[in-house]
Design a protein around this motif. Structure first.
Motif, mmCIF file in Angstrom:
data_model
loop_
_atom_site.group_PDB
_atom_site.id
_atom_site.type_symbol
_atom_site.label_atom_id
_atom_site.label_comp_id
_atom_site.label_asym_id
_atom_site.label_seq_id
_atom_site.Cartn_x
_atom_site.Cartn_y
_atom_site.Cartn_z
ATOM 1 N N LEU A 1 -42.278 -74.018 101.962
ATOM 2 C CA LEU A 1 -41.161 -74.760 101.373
ATOM 3 C C LEU A 1 -41.140 -74.634 99.854
ATOM 4 C CD1 LEU A 1 -41.119 -78.014 103.540
ATOM 5 C CD2 LEU A 1 -39.725 -75.975 103.771
ATOM 6 N N SER A 2 -42.320 -74.477 99.231
ATOM 7 C CA SER A 2 -42.350 -74.353 97.777
ATOM 8 C C SER A 2 -41.717 -73.044 97.313
ATOM 9 C CB SER A 2 -43.795 -74.450 97.268
ATOM 10 O OG SER A 2 -44.559 -73.345 97.731
ATOM 11 N N GLN A 3 -41.598 -72.082 98.212
ATOM 12 C CA GLN A 3 -41.001 -70.799 97.850
ATOM 13 C C GLN A 3 -39.492 -70.749 98.107
ATOM 14 O OE1 GLN A 3 -43.534 -67.279 99.041
ATOM 15 N NE2 GLN A 3 -44.606 -68.878 100.160
ATOM 16 N N ILE A 4 -38.976 -71.737 98.842
ATOM 17 C CA ILE A 4 -37.533 -71.746 99.115
ATOM 18 C C ILE A 4 -36.799 -72.167 97.862
ATOM 19 C CG2 ILE A 4 -35.711 -72.896 100.438
ATOM 20 C CD1 ILE A 4 -37.619 -73.106 102.755
ATOM 21 N N ASN A 5 -35.868 -71.340 97.417
ATOM 22 C CA ASN A 5 -35.108 -71.645 96.213
ATOM 23 C C ASN A 5 -33.640 -71.318 96.454
ATOM 24 O OD1 ASN A 5 -34.569 -72.463 93.637
ATOM 25 N ND2 ASN A 5 -35.201 -70.544 92.670
ATOM 26 N N HIS A 6 -33.099 -71.881 97.509
ATOM 27 C CA HIS A 6 -31.681 -71.696 97.825
ATOM 28 C C HIS A 6 -30.885 -72.870 97.254
ATOM 29 C CE1 HIS A 6 -27.992 -71.417 100.200
ATOM 30 N NE2 HIS A 6 -28.316 -70.141 100.395
ATOM 31 N N ARG A 7 -29.735 -72.581 96.727
ATOM 32 C CA ARG A 7 -28.947 -73.606 96.061
ATOM 33 C C ARG A 7 -28.526 -74.729 96.991
ATOM 34 N NH1 ARG A 7 -23.767 -69.902 94.654
ATOM 35 N NH2 ARG A 7 -25.462 -68.720 93.751
ATOM 36 N N ASN A 8 -28.536 -74.498 98.304
ATOM 37 C CA ASN A 8 -28.106 -75.516 99.257
ATOM 38 C C ASN A 8 -29.273 -76.087 100.066
ATOM 39 O OD1 ASN A 8 -25.413 -73.345 99.520
ATOM 40 N ND2 ASN A 8 -25.202 -75.403 98.717
ATOM 41 N N VAL A 9 -30.495 -75.970 99.549
ATOM 42 C CA VAL A 9 -31.682 -76.546 100.184
ATOM 43 C C VAL A 9 -32.449 -77.340 99.131
ATOM 44 C CG1 VAL A 9 -33.855 -76.070 101.355
ATOM 45 C CG2 VAL A 9 -31.866 -74.664 101.861
ATOM 46 N N VAL A 10 -32.833 -78.563 99.480
ATOM 47 C CA VAL A 10 -33.583 -79.388 98.534
ATOM 48 C C VAL A 10 -34.889 -78.688 98.167
ATOM 49 C CG1 VAL A 10 -34.720 -81.604 98.190
ATOM 50 C CG2 VAL A 10 -32.586 -81.495 99.444
ATOM 51 N N LYS A 11 -35.217 -78.654 96.891
ATOM 52 C CA LYS A 11 -36.362 -77.914 96.393
ATOM 53 C C LYS A 11 -37.626 -78.767 96.385
ATOM 54 C CE LYS A 11 -38.696 -74.645 94.327
ATOM 55 N NZ LYS A 11 -39.117 -73.468 95.102
ATOM 56 N N LEU A 12 -38.696 -78.247 97.018
ATOM 57 C CA LEU A 12 -40.019 -78.860 96.930
ATOM 58 C C LEU A 12 -40.698 -78.363 95.664
ATOM 59 C CD1 LEU A 12 -42.289 -80.562 98.293
ATOM 60 C CD2 LEU A 12 -43.101 -78.428 99.291
ATOM 61 N N LEU A 13 -41.036 -79.308 94.757
ATOM 62 C CA LEU A 13 -41.607 -78.935 93.465
ATOM 63 C C LEU A 13 -43.135 -78.863 93.500
ATOM 64 C CD1 LEU A 13 -39.370 -81.202 91.197
ATOM 65 C CD2 LEU A 13 -39.000 -78.810 91.831
ATOM 66 N N GLY A 14 -43.754 -79.615 94.386
ATOM 67 C CA GLY A 14 -45.214 -79.589 94.437
ATOM 68 C C GLY A 14 -45.736 -80.761 95.245
ATOM 69 N N CYS A 15 -47.038 -81.036 95.131
ATOM 70 C CA CYS A 15 -47.628 -82.124 95.912
ATOM 71 C C CYS A 15 -48.871 -82.649 95.198
ATOM 72 C CB CYS A 15 -47.994 -81.641 97.315
ATOM 73 S SG CYS A 15 -49.218 -80.306 97.342
ATOM 74 N N CYS A 16 -49.329 -83.806 95.668
ATOM 75 C CA CYS A 16 -50.570 -84.403 95.177
ATOM 76 C C CYS A 16 -51.465 -84.644 96.386
ATOM 77 C CB CYS A 16 -50.292 -85.726 94.450
ATOM 78 S SG CYS A 16 -51.795 -86.633 94.009
ATOM 79 N N LEU A 17 -52.716 -84.155 96.330
ATOM 80 C CA LEU A 17 -53.624 -84.256 97.466
ATOM 81 C C LEU A 17 -54.818 -85.159 97.178
ATOM 82 C CD1 LEU A 17 -53.660 -80.470 98.442
ATOM 83 C CD2 LEU A 17 -52.172 -82.271 99.315
ATOM 84 N N GLU A 18 -54.797 -85.891 96.043
ATOM 85 C CA GLU A 18 -55.930 -86.741 95.667
ATOM 86 C C GLU A 18 -55.873 -88.115 96.323
ATOM 87 O OE1 GLU A 18 -56.694 -85.032 91.134
ATOM 88 O OE2 GLU A 18 -55.848 -87.025 91.445
ATOM 89 N N THR A 19 -54.733 -88.459 96.935
ATOM 90 C CA THR A 19 -54.554 -89.775 97.533
ATOM 91 C C THR A 19 -54.888 -89.734 99.018
ATOM 92 O OG1 THR A 19 -52.221 -89.209 97.738
ATOM 93 C CG2 THR A 19 -52.863 -90.565 95.860
ATOM 94 N N GLU A 20 -54.930 -90.924 99.646
ATOM 95 C CA GLU A 20 -55.314 -91.002 101.062
ATOM 96 C C GLU A 20 -54.387 -90.176 101.937
ATOM 97 O OE1 GLU A 20 -56.377 -94.354 104.473
ATOM 98 O OE2 GLU A 20 -55.607 -94.952 102.504
ATOM 99 N N VAL A 21 -53.080 -90.233 101.652
ATOM 100 C CA VAL A 21 -52.123 -89.363 102.337
ATOM 101 C C VAL A 21 -51.440 -88.507 101.270
ATOM 102 C CG1 VAL A 21 -51.695 -90.892 104.281
ATOM 103 C CG2 VAL A 21 -50.345 -91.151 102.215
#
Length: 723
Positions: free
Chosen positions: A446-466
């Motif tokens: 999903l981080s690689q999808i960059n289509h103008r009509n798809v919501v963009k995933l910018l990144g994530c945080c993995l230090e928290t419980e979820v």
């Protein structure tokens, strides 16, 4: 000597019990067997709030037990909501096991649905799990809303015995989570094993351990422990609170009420009101004057030497005897020891936080993601690993004021990064540790999808419980709101609807055909289509989507979907294909044409399903009887007929006869551009469009950031209804 005196003082504090506070009204019975019965529940006339809260005490050969009379459920335990520790009001009940019909199960279960409709009780989605037991069968749990869940179980070719192992679906047992706000459900069984007994139940996940459960005893017993969460109606006098506009206002400081969950993990909106005595008070907030003031500094679990009481002062108002003993043993040594212990505590707390973050990072797949990010073949340089401090600062420590919305998968917050960029941050409820690699793979895709009509995933945080997922922020709500909200001032014109349909189709074509790994969305619906500031569409909510290798013909998973949009072929076979997305998109097309909801009780004669109603009217040549009157005013009947015929093909019950999303996107683009969308000229333009599509696809397929079609912009992807 100093330590002995401190221990003695602590023991004296523990001996001081908190003052008794009323739990029931008047002289009503306080217990039934070993179950305490606090108001609004009660035994006997004028002892309970209404019929749903009436408790009947029944005698049996094994003793006395409590029964929730209206629901006819045995009560195992009953608790009030609590602020410290944070937890909702709970009812532990004995729930009947649901047997498959026409089978000889030889137990004490039930074939009938379970219902709490009309009450202020729900089945706890955080405490319960849906379990099905049997060989070569599928069990579907239906609620009265729009969600369905289920799971599939097999035992192998020559094995008909349920094995007590992981309950993963291949050992005669399967399990899955349930939806939130569930009040009633029934179970459908689809089996290849004739009259063999299959059964399912909703139960407390803490009581169900598949590796040690005796399934023969479970089936014969016919019941299993489950957990309900409860409250009172917002309009009930017993609430003792003035509730207004998502806030609560106390008459004094002894209690408070809220429609937000008391669980500290996620403050989700509840369908009822819950009340709790405030810090420093004890008793029953549902009784007028039921919360009594206590000296929290004298209660062991609230004060252990020093405390901050409800008036904000940092001192214990202890008894004279306790004060003398502690003063005698403390003195200068206590001050020095206190300073040393404080510094040691701060150091240990910081080290613990660091270790905990490292543990969460490893458990959530951080090492795997880091290796992919550092790999030159990864091509994921645009994704980013955020720290927990970054996101806590962006959301004012996940303040309730920053909540954009909540759903079954988690909560979404609005945040601002240090560079001023506005983002949406999704905090999931839970993630299966066994699927971490799959989760990381989805993040990478999903981080690689960059289509103008798809919501963009910018990144994530993995230090928290979820894990926390960071998306671009989409400000203008969902397509569902603009089509169906009667208070919505913005009226969607036909040209805008046709443009939105074309944008959605282009995004799905990209996901199915142009991405490096094809992605099936699996939950296309109008609430998952977001609109930006210019009312351009963006496909959102990829929580149930799947990436598919090129040699796969279908994806077999737990049955999940939304009534009104769910592909009937997938519902029957559990085989999800790209044509299943096409069917769901067809329903969205009909929504755009008619302005009607996908499921409605107003269509009783033709059936509640919009798709069924649409097909019936199309076959009777009555299309314009259901087209939105606002659309008809624009006199675009040829375009409307063309889109309607396309929608009819998308809704074909045989998936093979449905068009691909590539064909759908081409046809919609052709309808938009041609003054006469039907006839010979249209066929010619479609052929030319096909050539341009093939050219764009061939030249840009290697680039994951390509815009597949020259379509209008749309929105990023996020959880349904939460943006």
């Amino acid at each position: 000597m100093f330590q002995i005196l401190l221990l003695l003082g602590s023991l004296l504090l523990r001996e001081q019990a908190s003052p008794a506070a009323p739990l029931v009204k008047g002289n009503c019975p306080k217990t039934c067997g070993n179950v305490t019965i606090p108001y609004p529940f009660g035994i006997g006339t004028r002892c309970f709030l209404d019929e749903w809260y009436e408790i009947i005490c029944q005698e049996s050969s094994s003793g006395t037990f409590a029964v929730l009379n209206k629901a006819n459920l045995r009560v195992l335990n009953l608790s009030l909501p609590e602020e410290f520790p944070n937890k909702n009001g709970m009812i532990n009940v004995s729930l009947p096991i649901i047997y498959s019909p026409n089978a000889s199960c030889g137990g004490n279960g039930s074939f009938t649905p379970v219902s709490l409709k009309g009450s202020q009780f729900v089945f706890s989605d955080s405490r319960n799990v849906f379990v099905a037991v049997g060989c070569n069968m599928r069990a579907l749990l239906r609620d009265t809303q729009s969600a369905i869940i289920g799971c599939e179980s097999s035992c192998g070719a020559d094995d008909t015995v349920v094995r007590n192992t992981s309950c993963s679906g291949s050992d005669g047992c399967c399990q899955t989570t349930i939806t939130s706000d569930l009040q009633a459900f029934s179970v459908d069984f689809q089996a290849d094993n004739g009259t063999v007994c299959n059964y399912a139940f909703l139960g407390d996940r803490s009581k169900f351990v598949s590796s040690t459960t005796d399934f023969n005893e479970l089936r014969a017993n016919g019941r299993f422990a489950a957990v309900l969460e409860w409250g009172v109606a917002n309009t009930s006098d017993v609430a003792l609170e003035v509730y207004y506009n998502n806030s609560y206002y106390s008459r004094d400081d002894s209690y408070y009420c809220s429609t937000r969950s008391f669980n500290s993990d996620y403050r989700m909106e509840m369908p009822f009101l819950q009340c709790s005595c405030s810090f420093g008070f004890t008793g029953n907030p549902y009784i007028i004057g039921g919360c009594e003031d206590i000296n929290e500094c004298e209660v062991p679990h609230l004060c252990n030497g020093t405390c901050m009481n409800k008036r904000g002062s940092f001192k214990c108002v202890a008894s004279r005897r306790t004060t003398i003993l502690i003063g005698f043993g403390a003195g200068l040594g206590a001050l020095l020891l206190g300073l040393a212990l404080w510094r040691l505590y701060k150091y240990a707390k910081k080290r613990k936080e660091i270790k905990l973050k490292e543990k969460h990072f490893k458990r959530n797949g951080g090492l795997l993601l880091e290796s992919e990010l550092s790999s030159p073949e990864g091509n994921v340089e645009k994704s980013k690993l955020f720290t927990s401090k970054d996101l806590e600062k962006a959301t004012d420590n996940f303040s309730e004021d920053r909540i954009l919305g909540q759903g079954g998968q988690g909560t979404v917050y609005k945040g601002m990064l240090t560079d001023g960029k506005i983002v949406a941050i999704k905090k999931s409820k839970v993630i299966d540790e066994g699927k971490i690699e799959q989760f990381i793979n989805e993040v990478l895709i999903l981080s690689q999808i960059n289509h103008r009509n798809v919501v963009k995933l910018l990144g994530c945080c993995l230090e928290t419980e979820v894990p926390l997922l960071v998306y671009e922020f989409i400000p203008n709500g969902t397509l569902y709101q603009y089509l169906h909200d009667p208070n919505e001032e913005f009226r969607v014109s036909w040209d805008t609807r046709l443009r939105i349909a074309t944008e959605i189709a282009g995004a799905l074509f990209y996901l199915h055909s142009a991405a490096s790994i094809p992605i099936y969305h699996r939950d296309i619906k109008s609430t998952n289509i977001l609109l930006d500031e210019k009312y351009r569409a963006k496909v959102a909510d990829f929580g149930t989507s799947r990436s598919v290798s090129l040699d796969q013909t279908h994806v077999t998973t737990l049955v999940q979907g939304t009534f009104g949009y769910l592909d009937p072929e997938y519902f029957q076979s559990s085989q999800f294909t790209d044509k299943s997305d096409v069917y769901s998109f067809g329903v969205v097309l009909v929504e755009l044409l008619t302005g009607q909801k996908p499921i409605s009780s107003l269509r009783e004669q033709e059936g509640r399903s919009l798709a069924t109603y649409f097909i019936i009217l199309m076959e009777e040549n009555r299309l314009f009887d259901m087209v939105d009157p606002q659309v008809l005013k624009e006199d675009k009947k040829e375009e409307i007929e063309s889109v309607a015929n396309l929608a009819k093909r998308c809704l074909n019950l045989n998936g093979r006869n449905r068009p691909t999303m590539r064909e759908v996107a081409m046809e919609l683009e052709g309808i938009r551009k041609l003054p006469n969308p039907s006839g010979v000229d249209q066929n010619k333009e479609n052929r030319e469009a096909t050539g341009s599509y093939d050219s764009a696809f061939t030249s840009s397929k290697a680039n994951i950031e390509m815009d597949v079609i020259t379509l209008s912009d749309v929105q990023p992807l996020l959880p349904s209804g939460t943006w």
